[in-house]
Design an enzyme around this catalytic site. Structure first.
Site, mmCIF file in Angstrom:
data_model
loop_
_atom_site.group_PDB
_atom_site.id
_atom_site.type_symbol
_atom_site.label_atom_id
_atom_site.label_comp_id
_atom_site.label_asym_id
_atom_site.label_seq_id
_atom_site.Cartn_x
_atom_site.Cartn_y
_atom_site.Cartn_z
ATOM 1 N N ARG A 60 57.550 41.526 -26.633
ATOM 2 C CA ARG A 60 58.313 40.345 -26.214
ATOM 3 C C ARG A 60 57.419 39.174 -25.820
ATOM 4 O O ARG A 60 57.778 38.009 -26.031
ATOM 5 C CB ARG A 60 59.220 40.745 -25.042
ATOM 6 C CG ARG A 60 60.256 39.709 -24.680
ATOM 7 C CD ARG A 60 61.232 40.249 -23.661
ATOM 8 N NE ARG A 60 62.263 39.276 -23.336
ATOM 9 C CZ ARG A 60 62.663 39.032 -22.091
ATOM 10 N NH1 ARG A 60 62.145 39.693 -21.082
ATOM 11 N NH2 ARG A 60 63.611 38.136 -21.866
ATOM 12 N N ASN A 92 62.145 33.794 -18.870
ATOM 13 C CA ASN A 92 60.884 34.442 -18.499
ATOM 14 C C ASN A 92 60.880 34.930 -17.061
ATOM 15 O O ASN A 92 60.419 36.025 -16.769
ATOM 16 C CB ASN A 92 59.703 33.461 -18.675
ATOM 17 C CG ASN A 92 59.330 33.271 -20.139
ATOM 18 O OD1 ASN A 92 59.567 34.152 -20.969
ATOM 19 N ND2 ASN A 92 58.763 32.120 -20.455
ATOM 20 N N HIS A 192 64.840 44.628 -30.386
ATOM 21 C CA HIS A 192 65.611 45.256 -29.306
ATOM 22 C C HIS A 192 65.865 46.735 -29.565
ATOM 23 O O HIS A 192 66.610 47.368 -28.830
ATOM 24 C CB HIS A 192 66.922 44.498 -29.072
ATOM 25 C CG HIS A 192 66.733 43.157 -28.419
ATOM 26 N ND1 HIS A 192 67.772 42.287 -28.160
ATOM 27 C CD2 HIS A 192 65.608 42.542 -27.963
ATOM 28 C CE1 HIS A 192 67.291 41.185 -27.581
ATOM 29 N NE2 HIS A 192 65.976 41.316 -27.463
HETATM 30 C C1 HEM Z 1 67.611 36.645 -30.968
HETATM 31 C C2 HEM Z 1 67.488 36.121 -29.763
HETATM 32 C C3 HEM Z 1 67.033 36.922 -28.584
HETATM 33 C C4 HEM Z 1 67.607 36.911 -27.361
HETATM 34 C C5 HEM Z 1 68.808 36.097 -26.927
HETATM 35 C C6 HEM Z 1 66.861 37.833 -26.548
HETATM 36 C C7 HEM Z 1 67.117 38.080 -25.223
HETATM 37 C C8 HEM Z 1 66.559 39.100 -24.490
HETATM 38 C C9 HEM Z 1 66.932 39.440 -23.155
HETATM 39 C C10 HEM Z 1 67.977 38.699 -22.325
HETATM 40 C C11 HEM Z 1 66.202 40.525 -22.791
HETATM 41 C C12 HEM Z 1 66.293 41.294 -21.498
HETATM 42 C C13 HEM Z 1 65.708 40.535 -20.360
HETATM 43 C C14 HEM Z 1 65.952 41.195 -19.040
HETATM 44 O O1 HEM Z 1 66.923 41.947 -18.852
HETATM 45 O O2 HEM Z 1 65.153 40.923 -18.119
HETATM 46 C C15 HEM Z 1 65.347 40.849 -23.890
HETATM 47 C C16 HEM Z 1 64.456 41.899 -23.905
HETATM 48 C C17 HEM Z 1 63.638 42.178 -24.959
HETATM 49 N N1 HEM Z 1 63.469 41.402 -26.087
HETATM 50 FE FE1 HEM Z 1 64.673 39.936 -26.705
HETATM 51 N N2 HEM Z 1 65.871 38.397 -27.279
HETATM 52 C C18 HEM Z 1 65.926 37.861 -28.535
HETATM 53 C C19 HEM Z 1 65.040 38.113 -29.566
HETATM 54 C C20 HEM Z 1 63.960 38.954 -29.471
HETATM 55 C C21 HEM Z 1 62.895 39.024 -30.440
HETATM 56 C C22 HEM Z 1 62.771 38.133 -31.667
HETATM 57 C C23 HEM Z 1 62.047 39.984 -30.018
HETATM 58 C C24 HEM Z 1 60.782 40.472 -30.644
HETATM 59 C C25 HEM Z 1 60.575 40.540 -31.939
HETATM 60 C C26 HEM Z 1 62.570 40.511 -28.780
HETATM 61 C C27 HEM Z 1 62.026 41.538 -28.065
HETATM 62 C C28 HEM Z 1 62.526 42.002 -26.864
HETATM 63 C C29 HEM Z 1 62.082 43.232 -26.237
HETATM 64 C C30 HEM Z 1 61.092 44.210 -26.826
HETATM 65 C C31 HEM Z 1 62.762 43.334 -25.032
HETATM 66 C C32 HEM Z 1 62.619 44.426 -23.970
HETATM 67 C C33 HEM Z 1 61.478 44.061 -23.056
HETATM 68 C C34 HEM Z 1 61.197 45.061 -21.961
HETATM 69 O O3 HEM Z 1 61.774 46.142 -21.908
HETATM 70 O O4 HEM Z 1 60.348 44.704 -21.110
HETATM 71 N N3 HEM Z 1 63.722 39.838 -28.467
HETATM 72 N N4 HEM Z 1 65.576 39.956 -24.898
#
Ligand code: HEM
Ligand SMILES: *[C@@H]1O[C@H](CO)[C@@H](O)[C@H](O)[C@H]1NC(C)=O
Length: 312
Positions: A60, A92, A192
């Protein structure tokens, strides 16, 4: 110099500059520091072994770096008198993590290379790929040679990072602003397939959405009440430490955790692609690698604008 000649010279110089403009290459460090990439991989493997979620958190970071003014390491900069850190930005703050691991990697790489040579932006790109590989996902050749920015923008982070409440048109336009298309959107959202989210982020989805499997909503409500437990975590899919296609299987069953996840399979133009990735892991793997390279190419800065940053 005659004005006409001057004009021609100017045109020639502009052309020369444009054609020698900086481009990324997988071999960038092969001669100058061949130890760099293996050293990064080792630290990532150890960190993910210690805590499997770290792989997700590191993936991320590269995404959040690239979307805010290109992949130039700005996300890693702390606040200074000149700017406020992007770490405080919406999307962030209290959410991105893994900075200690990146600091550790930067120190190790500076040591094995004998001096600061590998940019932080490149480290984030390599770390993202290594994390995906450690968790069982596809590999790809990371293009290298990015330079680090000396500045950051919390305001830009606020405005460009996509949010969990976005619907499909908003997501498509958000990615389009970065030069990424619908296929990139769906493939990269497959990120995700690993990692976790906090109750405060997905609460509205599990209590208010109509496009959600009621059994799944009930399951999630058990650890995310209407009013409390904001930081309680839930996985995006049943296998948060495995880079597989369970994320897409979930979407087809209306078990998307975020509004922005289920938006990809909600009687819209991306339904078909979600079904393809669900049925064909290889198609997802190939596209994920391609889209990661594309995301890694977002506005890399040229040599003279920037620095090779030192640790702290
Ligand atoms: C399409 C639009 C996207 C939205 C709206 C989005 C939003 C989010 C949100 C809200 C979270 C959780 C944050 C939390 O609960 O603190 C998250 C986690 C995550 N996102 Fe996304 N995301 C998007 C795209 C992506 C992309 C493109 C990637 C990587 C290629 C990605 C990788 C991740 C990963 C791996 C997590 C988990 C992180 C962890 O467990 O620490 N996301 N995302
Ligand atoms: C559900 O939606 C209503 C109306 O938008 C909102 O006021 C309420 O806070 C939401 N409930 C949850 C648990 O998010």
């Amino acid at each position: 110099m005659a004005p006409r000649f001057n004009f021609l010279l100017h045109a020639f110089l502009s052309l020369a500059l444009a054609t020698t403009s900086f481009s990324l290459s997988p071999k960038f460090y092969d001669n100058v520091c061949p130890q760099a990439l293996p050293a990064i991989k080792k630290v990532v493997e150890a960190a993910v072994h210690r805590e499997p979620r770290m792989g997700a958190s590191l993936l991320r970071l590269h995404f959040h770096d690239c979307f805010v003014n290109g992949c130039e390491g700005s996300l890693l900069l702390d606040s200074s008198s000149a700017f406020e850190t992007e770490k405080n930005g919406r999307g962030n703050f209290n959410s991105v993590r893994g900075f200690e691991v990146v600091d550790q990697i930067k120190a190790v790489v500076d040591r094995v290379c004998g001096r600061p040579m590998v940019s932080c932006a490149d480290i984030l790109a390599v770390v993202a790929r290594d994390s995906v590989v450690v968790l069982g996902g596809p590999t790809w050749k990371v293009r290298l040679g990015r330079r680090d920015s000396t500045t950051a923008s919390r305001a830009l982070a606020d405005s460009v990072l996509p949010s969990a409440s976005m619907d499909l048109p908003a997501l498509i336009s958000n990615f389009k602003n970065q030069g990424l298309n619908k296929r990139d959107l769906v493939a990269l959202s497959g990120g995700h397939t690993i990692g976790l989210s906090q109750c405060v982020i997905f609460r509205n989805m599990i209590y208010n959405a109509t496009n959600i499997d009621p059994v799944f909503a009930k399951e999630r409500r058990a650890t995310c009440s209407r009013t409390g437990g904001n930081t309680n975590l839930a996985p995006f899919d049943p296998t948060p430490a495995r880079f597989d296609t369970a994320y897409f299987k979930n979407l087809v069953k209306e078990r998307g955790l975020l509004t922005s996840d289920q938006a990809l399979f909600n009687d819209g133009s991306t339904d078909k692609l979600v079904e393809t990735y669900n049925k064909n892991p290889n198609a997802f793997w190939v596209d994920f690698g391609k889209s990661m390279i594309k995301m890694g190419n977002i506005k890399p800065l040229t040599r003279n604008q920037v620095q090779i940053r030192n640790v702290n």
